[in-house]
Design a protein around this motif. Structure first.
Motif, mmCIF file in Angstrom:
data_model
loop_
_atom_site.group_PDB
_atom_site.id
_atom_site.type_symbol
_atom_site.label_atom_id
_atom_site.label_comp_id
_atom_site.label_asym_id
_atom_site.label_seq_id
_atom_site.Cartn_x
_atom_site.Cartn_y
_atom_site.Cartn_z
ATOM 1 N N ASP A 63 0.815 -1.223 0.000
ATOM 2 C CA ASP A 63 0.000 0.000 0.000
ATOM 3 C C ASP A 63 0.842 1.265 0.000
ATOM 4 O O ASP A 63 0.408 2.298 -0.508
ATOM 5 C CB ASP A 63 -0.924 0.029 1.223
ATOM 6 C CG ASP A 63 -2.031 -1.006 1.127
ATOM 7 O OD1 ASP A 63 -2.348 -1.421 -0.007
ATOM 8 O OD2 ASP A 63 -2.578 -1.395 2.175
ATOM 9 N N GLU A 64 2.034 1.220 0.555
ATOM 10 C CA GLU A 64 2.876 2.409 0.694
ATOM 11 C C GLU A 64 3.909 2.566 -0.416
ATOM 12 O O GLU A 64 4.248 3.673 -0.799
ATOM 13 C CB GLU A 64 3.608 2.382 2.047
ATOM 14 C CG GLU A 64 2.686 2.406 3.244
ATOM 15 C CD GLU A 64 1.971 3.737 3.386
ATOM 16 O OE1 GLU A 64 2.610 4.773 3.149
ATOM 17 O OE2 GLU A 64 0.778 3.725 3.721
ATOM 18 N N THR A 65 4.438 1.442 -0.910
ATOM 19 C CA THR A 65 5.516 1.497 -1.897
ATOM 20 C C THR A 65 5.121 0.742 -3.155
ATOM 21 O O THR A 65 4.138 -0.009 -3.171
ATOM 22 C CB THR A 65 6.819 0.888 -1.339
ATOM 23 O OG1 THR A 65 6.599 -0.475 -1.021
ATOM 24 C CG2 THR A 65 7.302 1.652 -0.122
ATOM 25 N N ILE A 66 5.924 0.935 -4.199
ATOM 26 C CA ILE A 66 5.706 0.254 -5.471
ATOM 27 C C ILE A 66 7.073 -0.059 -6.060
ATOM 28 O O ILE A 66 8.003 0.744 -5.942
ATOM 29 C CB ILE A 66 4.848 1.129 -6.411
ATOM 30 C CG1 ILE A 66 4.415 0.359 -7.636
ATOM 31 C CG2 ILE A 66 5.546 2.414 -6.775
ATOM 32 C CD1 ILE A 66 3.300 1.043 -8.409
ATOM 33 N N ASP A 67 7.218 -1.239 -6.647
ATOM 34 C CA ASP A 67 8.482 -1.628 -7.272
ATOM 35 C C ASP A 67 8.411 -1.309 -8.755
ATOM 36 O O ASP A 67 7.470 -1.720 -9.447
ATOM 37 C CB ASP A 67 8.756 -3.125 -7.074
ATOM 38 C CG ASP A 67 9.073 -3.466 -5.620
ATOM 39 O OD1 ASP A 67 9.474 -2.549 -4.879
ATOM 40 O OD2 ASP A 67 8.932 -4.648 -5.250
ATOM 41 N N LEU A 68 9.413 -0.581 -9.234
ATOM 42 C CA LEU A 68 9.473 -0.186 -10.640
ATOM 43 C C LEU A 68 10.701 -0.774 -11.297
ATOM 44 O O LEU A 68 11.797 -0.723 -10.741
ATOM 45 C CB LEU A 68 9.518 1.342 -10.763
ATOM 46 C CG LEU A 68 8.346 2.121 -10.182
ATOM 47 C CD1 LEU A 68 8.580 3.618 -10.356
ATOM 48 C CD2 LEU A 68 7.035 1.706 -10.826
ATOM 49 N N VAL A 75 15.244 -3.429 -10.679
ATOM 50 C CA VAL A 75 13.991 -3.098 -10.001
ATOM 51 C C VAL A 75 14.304 -2.244 -8.786
ATOM 52 O O VAL A 75 15.170 -2.592 -7.974
ATOM 53 C CB VAL A 75 13.227 -4.371 -9.587
ATOM 54 C CG1 VAL A 75 11.958 -4.015 -8.849
ATOM 55 C CG2 VAL A 75 12.912 -5.221 -10.814
ATOM 56 N N THR A 76 13.614 -1.101 -8.671
ATOM 57 C CA THR A 76 13.800 -0.198 -7.533
ATOM 58 C C THR A 76 12.470 -0.009 -6.824
ATOM 59 O O THR A 76 11.410 -0.175 -7.423
ATOM 60 C CB THR A 76 14.343 1.164 -7.986
ATOM 61 O OG1 THR A 76 13.435 1.733 -8.930
ATOM 62 C CG2 THR A 76 15.710 1.027 -8.627
ATOM 63 N N THR A 77 12.530 0.348 -5.554
ATOM 64 C CA THR A 77 11.329 0.554 -4.754
ATOM 65 C C THR A 77 11.100 2.045 -4.564
ATOM 66 O O THR A 77 12.021 2.774 -4.179
ATOM 67 C CB THR A 77 11.472 -0.142 -3.383
ATOM 68 O OG1 THR A 77 11.719 -1.532 -3.601
ATOM 69 C CG2 THR A 77 10.213 0.022 -2.558
ATOM 70 N N TRP A 78 9.875 2.490 -4.823
ATOM 71 C CA TRP A 78 9.500 3.907 -4.737
ATOM 72 C C TRP A 78 8.274 4.050 -3.858
ATOM 73 O O TRP A 78 7.476 3.121 -3.728
ATOM 74 C CB TRP A 78 9.146 4.434 -6.126
ATOM 75 C CG TRP A 78 10.282 4.477 -7.081
ATOM 76 C CD1 TRP A 78 10.950 3.426 -7.631
ATOM 77 C CD2 TRP A 78 10.894 5.647 -7.613
ATOM 78 N NE1 TRP A 78 11.931 3.868 -8.466
ATOM 79 C CE2 TRP A 78 11.919 5.214 -8.478
ATOM 80 C CE3 TRP A 78 10.677 7.003 -7.448
ATOM 81 C CZ2 TRP A 78 12.728 6.116 -9.180
ATOM 82 C CZ3 TRP A 78 11.471 7.882 -8.144
ATOM 83 C CH2 TRP A 78 12.489 7.448 -8.988
ATOM 84 N N LEU A 79 8.115 5.220 -3.267
ATOM 85 C CA LEU A 79 6.865 5.534 -2.583
ATOM 86 C C LEU A 79 5.792 5.747 -3.643
ATOM 87 O O LEU A 79 6.059 6.325 -4.709
ATOM 88 C CB LEU A 79 7.008 6.792 -1.736
ATOM 89 C CG LEU A 79 7.878 6.671 -0.494
ATOM 90 C CD1 LEU A 79 8.045 8.033 0.167
ATOM 91 C CD2 LEU A 79 7.274 5.681 0.488
#
Length: 120
Positions: A63-68, A75-79
């Protein structure tokens, strides 16, 4: 004269309140659209971040982060609020097609220059 001045203050308040009310509605609508976008993201969607980075959603289960995925295998993790918009794949293809058309339409280097009529 006293009657006219007693009407001026409420009229002034109305003239100031209406633009503020309309602006607040516009901001609420934009915030609701952004929240709907963030909730609708699924793996495989192309997105653009607020910093202008194009990426593909790899995992949207948190719910808080998204992997792009910003490059194959990276692959990086973003808010989630860092996602600005969903990118439609046809936009990228159309841009490539326009660039290809320009290159194909360019005159060949060995072509003869056009003759000019010079009348004196």
């Amino acid at each position: 004269m006293g009657n006219l001045s007693s009407l001026m203050f409420p009229l002034l308040l109305v003239l100031l309140a209406v633009p503020l009310f309309l602006s607040a509605r516009k901001q609420k609508r934009a915030a609701a659209e952004q929240q709907a976008l963030l909730k609708s993201l699924e793996p495989g969607d192309r997105v653009m971040t607020t910093s202008g980075l194009y990426a593909t959603v790899a995992d949207a289960s948190d719910d808080e982060t998204i992997d792009l995925e910003i490059a194959p295998g990276v692959v990086t993790t973003w808010l989630r609020p860092a996602i600005r918009e969903k990118v439609v794949a046809t936009d990228v293809e159309e841009t490539d097609a326009v660039v290809d058309d320009v290159v194909e339409d360019a005159p060949a280097a060995d072509a003869e220059p056009a003759q000019q009529d010079t009348k004196k």
